[in-house]
Enzyme design. Structure first.
Site, PDB file in Angstrom:
ATOM      1  CG  ASP A   1      -1.694   1.216   1.516  1.00 17.86           C
ATOM      2  OD1 ASP A   1      -1.758   2.083   0.631  1.00 17.86           O
ATOM      3  OD2 ASP A   1      -2.292   1.312   2.613  1.00 17.86           O
TER       4      ASP A   1
ATOM      5  CG  HIS B   1      -4.042   4.371   3.753  1.00 21.66           C
ATOM      6  ND1 HIS B   1      -4.112   3.258   2.945  1.00 21.66           N
ATOM      7  CD2 HIS B   1      -5.234   4.994   3.645  1.00 21.66           C
ATOM      8  CE1 HIS B   1      -5.308   3.230   2.350  1.00 21.66           C
ATOM      9  NE2 HIS B   1      -6.004   4.280   2.761  1.00 21.66           N
TER      10      HIS B   1
END
Lengths: 560, 560
Positions: free
Chosen positions: A198, A372
């Site tokens: 990611d 994130h």
């Protein structure tokens, strides 16, 4: 379609979506006669994609290889990872493996499309291993902004491919579902051929704050805000944050009212699945909020991104049916504006403050943290997995680029990192350097209403033109044989602002068209099409001269 | 000594130093007839400990149990972990296990004391396991501000005790010695009974920046600072930082001159051990720096903490023999002031800037990062180790307290965390709750010159008094039988500022004493002691009245 040339001793990896963009995450891992797909996401359309509901990948490569697709493994329940599941399964109906929350959301989606009885769904959890034959998929728990989030290690005879899904390392998650550091270290120790990780926050040189840190602020705010209603705006997709606010409301004796369709749906899912612990009597109907004292009410609302049609914007504008803003209202934005939304968020904040509300927003107030991981967490993931090769995924190009730089700092040679595009097929045999084994079409497919892929660039161009300068419709009834105008020409406009206020412009325009039609008809063998084009040319020229605008001109001629 | 009552089915853990303080880290793990000691550090004395060189633990508990002490395992080569090694081995001569850099520094220390041939030294590395019989010690690599840093897992039949040593999680260490995440996850997975973890930065809610981040700034600075000398001041103990500066100098064609005894010693150690890659011709003698163009010279200097006797302060004051400050000089402080040193650091900076030097300092310039992990790294360590019990170590009380709070956030119940004092013995059987099994004396032992423990609180009180108001010596020759003053009284003073400038004060003081002595002598059976006390009382009263100061008064009477 270009020939994709994957050898029997190679594992291939590709993205149908997710590279060079935030959204429509769909990755393929292919070994011999087995293809495993990770995620089936949508992308929310950019502003230029007018009227498009969302964007999904082009599944034609998978359709062509349908017999080899063994399963769809899901990292977590966000739209950019499961939003396209119905379209995906319509194209390639394979078993789906997902954690509890993602599975519940998938069921909802399939039920809406009346597909639930035609698909095979399997619930997984931390440590689940799915065997596809030569390949297998192991799920390991990570943390994000909703419960039940997993990374997936796809084991193949050539080596292990790890797709992290969205992650942060939240060591004090409010879900109590801690990241499985041991599994990650073990998978890394056993050997990882390729890590796909990611890249969302690759540009943030930090360790993302835990949800527990936000929790402390929310608790403090509910303690401090003794007077007035609390309106709590966040992403409906952020289940952790919804839990935080509703838990605080219950502790402080506030009833909970829910506004916004996606928020209602998130709350009802969360309660059904046990993520939200909200007794029935803690909830209050929208219509009943006027009967609840202000300091005993929490309003959960969508619209934290300033969306003009969402509950919060309508409250701010005074156009909401049930909620009229009051001077003592407290509005908490537990979110940060997505780039591009800053202006509309600020507009909503201004309106709320002008109406006298106490608005709490922004990073300074410690009421938001990203789902994130920042650079330090991305580095930790790479350090745990110690991959031979690295592919930054889930991000725009510049994010992938920065993420690749981090890998290099961690001693992964630049030539071992692959910044690819959707459709690029990377083949690895574990011995020789990886190679590009071809490219399949991976353009955006637009979903508009119920149509799949029936919106092309012409339509979008039209919508753009319409959105900018509006529409002018010219009607007339014409007898082409007699070369006579039986009625009209009349002019109708939408979104062409000068028209309404300027009778002269309309009248003069009609004269222009009248002459145009007469002139066009007088030509030898004049066709309807010639007349239409003449109208468009002349009126366009005239309107541009008068208004400097170029509305779309649409002649509606009745030929008798 | 209180009875320490450890049962055969218990493992006991205690600190001889390191709890409630930064320094003299010395921890014991004891199971039946085996005691393993982790580290043998000194503490640098506080300002109130005048003339004390350093502080070591009281080793008497170990001396009493000398037959059971099996070995000393060392985490890394900083003074607060190995500084007391000679004193430790004089008390308890057991085999020592340490990594390469720590071992080299230990050899230096033992050589100085001519003890090298009387001790048993074993070098270890990442993954080394030392078996002591029923217990063993496994070393796992961590990161800090020097090379060769390890945490240690002491395995006993009751369970594993992990002592982290000093650590941060530097995933891009400039040493290229990465933290062994896999070992840590594995040890945690196998089960940890008690984690003893570094609390230094427990008050910093962050992930400590990597040394690689400082490296970038240093490189940038060497690029920018094309003109003038560069004077680089850092801790001599920070080998990583020394490497960074000297590497940059070599790349930019600057010769390196070294100033300050501890810096010279660090450089020579670093070169001998291969941590610093500095060819002979890159170095220049102190006396030769005048022959090197300014923009081709790097001066490595001690004194980054503003120490008044260090090279940098003398350069700033213009009292350094070889280095006269020039207007184009660039001085880089690659350090941050230890609390208490801020004023003296600022004073040095001011002097440097007044002399026209370009001073680069502080966090804003990105030229320093801590060697200890912040909260996020402390949380990661706890999350990897997943201990049943937790003991924050290496820190002052408030740091231990905050660290305990972090453990609780990570779901270690408060009753499973033990904030102890030096000398407290915690006994665990792995089944019942841990219990305090006694306490042994663990007071500070002061080292002053070559003496061990011969400095008590009286001496320190005297030094404090001397340091504040100075000393007044009274001399007189007295014939007590004849009750006559044969010579004097005379007054000599040191550090008593009014004296020199005030002849009256001295003369009047002599009169006071003259009368005092005569009066005291006239008493029946007057002793020397009576006269001394009378002088002290009267002169003290007089001087305090005149100057509001209370110097130490020291009568030196010759009785004939």
């Amino acid at each position: 379609m270009e020939k994709i040339d994957i050898k029997p001793n190679e594992v291939a990896v590709y993205a149908l979506g997710g590279l060079g963009e935030i959204g429509k995450n769909t990755y393929g891992i292919e070994y011999q006669d087995e293809i495993v797909i990770v995620d089936a996401g949508i992308k929310f359309p950019e502003d230029s994609l007018l009227g498009i509901d969302y964007v999904i990948p082009d599944y034609s490569y998978l359709v062509e290889n349908i017999d080899r697709v063994k399963g769809l493994v899901i990292t977590h329940g966000h739209e950019d990872h499961i939003g396209a599941i119905a379209y995906f399964l319509q194209a390639v109906n394979v078993p789906v493996y997902a954690g509890p929350l993602a599975m519940a959301l998938i069921r909802n989606k399939l039920e809406e499309k009346q597909m639930l009885n035609r698909v095979e769904l399997h619930e997984i959890t931390d440590g689940s291993v799915i065997n596809f034959g030569k390949t297998s998929a192991e799920f390991f728990r990570t943390t994000h902004s909703i419960p039940d989030v997993f990374g997936i290690a796809i084991k193949t005879p050539v080596g292990t491919i790890v797709e992290t899904g969205d992650f942060k390392f939240d060591l004090t998650p409010t879900t109590k579902q801690k990241p499985n550091l041991w599994s990650m270290a073990r998978i890394g120790h056993e050997g990882v051929l390729l890590l796909m990780s990611d890249s969302t926050n690759a540009e943030r040189p930090e360790w993302t704050k835990s949800e527990a840190w936000v929790q402390k602020t929310v608790d403090k705010l509910f303690n401090q805000l003794q007077h007035g209603r609390i309106i709590f705006a966040t992403f409906a997709s952020n289940m952790n944050r919804i839990k935080m606010a509703t838990d605080a409301a219950i502790r402080h004796g506030r009833k909970i009212a829910v506004f916004g369709r996606s928020m209602e749906s998130a709350m009802s899912n969360g309660r059904a699945l046990g993520y939200l612990d909200i007794p029935d009597d803690a909830l209050v109907e929208q219509s009943q909020i006027k009967n609840i004292p202000d300091d005993e009410l929490l309003i959960m609302s969508t619209g934290s991104q300033g969306e003009s049609m969402a509950a919060l914007a309508r409250i701010a504008n005074g156009t909401h049916k049930q909620v009229r803003l009051k001077p003592k209202d407290n509005v908490i934005f537990s979110s940060s504006p997505i780039p591009g939304n800053t202006a509309s968020v600020n507009a909503v904040i201004n309106k709320l403050e002008e109406a006298g509300a106490n608005v709490i927003h922004g990073k300074l107030n410690n009421i938001h943290t990203s789902g994130h991981g920042g650079q330090e967490e991305q580095k930790l993931m790479i350090s745990l997995m110690k991959p031979k090769y690295f592919m930054p995924v889930h991000g725009e190009f510049r994010m992938l680029k920065v993420h690749a730089g981090l890998a290099e700092e961690l001693d992964i040679p630049a030539e071992n990192t692959f910044i690819q595009e959707n459709g690029d097929v990377l083949a690895m045999d574990g011995v020789n350097p990886p190679r590009l084994a071809g490219h399949f079409p991976a353009e955006d497919t637009y979903i508009d209403g119920s149509g799949i892929g029936d919106i092309g660039s012409v339509v979008l161009h039209d919508r753009l033109k319409l959105s900018q300068d509006g529409l002018v419709i010219v009607t007339a009834t014409i007898d082409l044989k007699k070369k006579e105008i039986l009625s009209g020409p009349d002019i109708l406009s939408r979104g062409f602002v000068y028209m309404r206020e300027s009778g002269d412009l309309i009248n003069d325009g009609r004269h222009v068209i009248f002459n145009t039609i007469r002139k066009a008809m007088s030509q030898k063998n004049a066709s309807e099409s010639d007349i239409r084009q003449a109208i468009i040319d002349d009126l366009s020229k005239y309107l541009h001269k008068e208004t400097a605008r170029k509305p779309m001109i649409l002649p509606m001629l009745i030929m008798v």
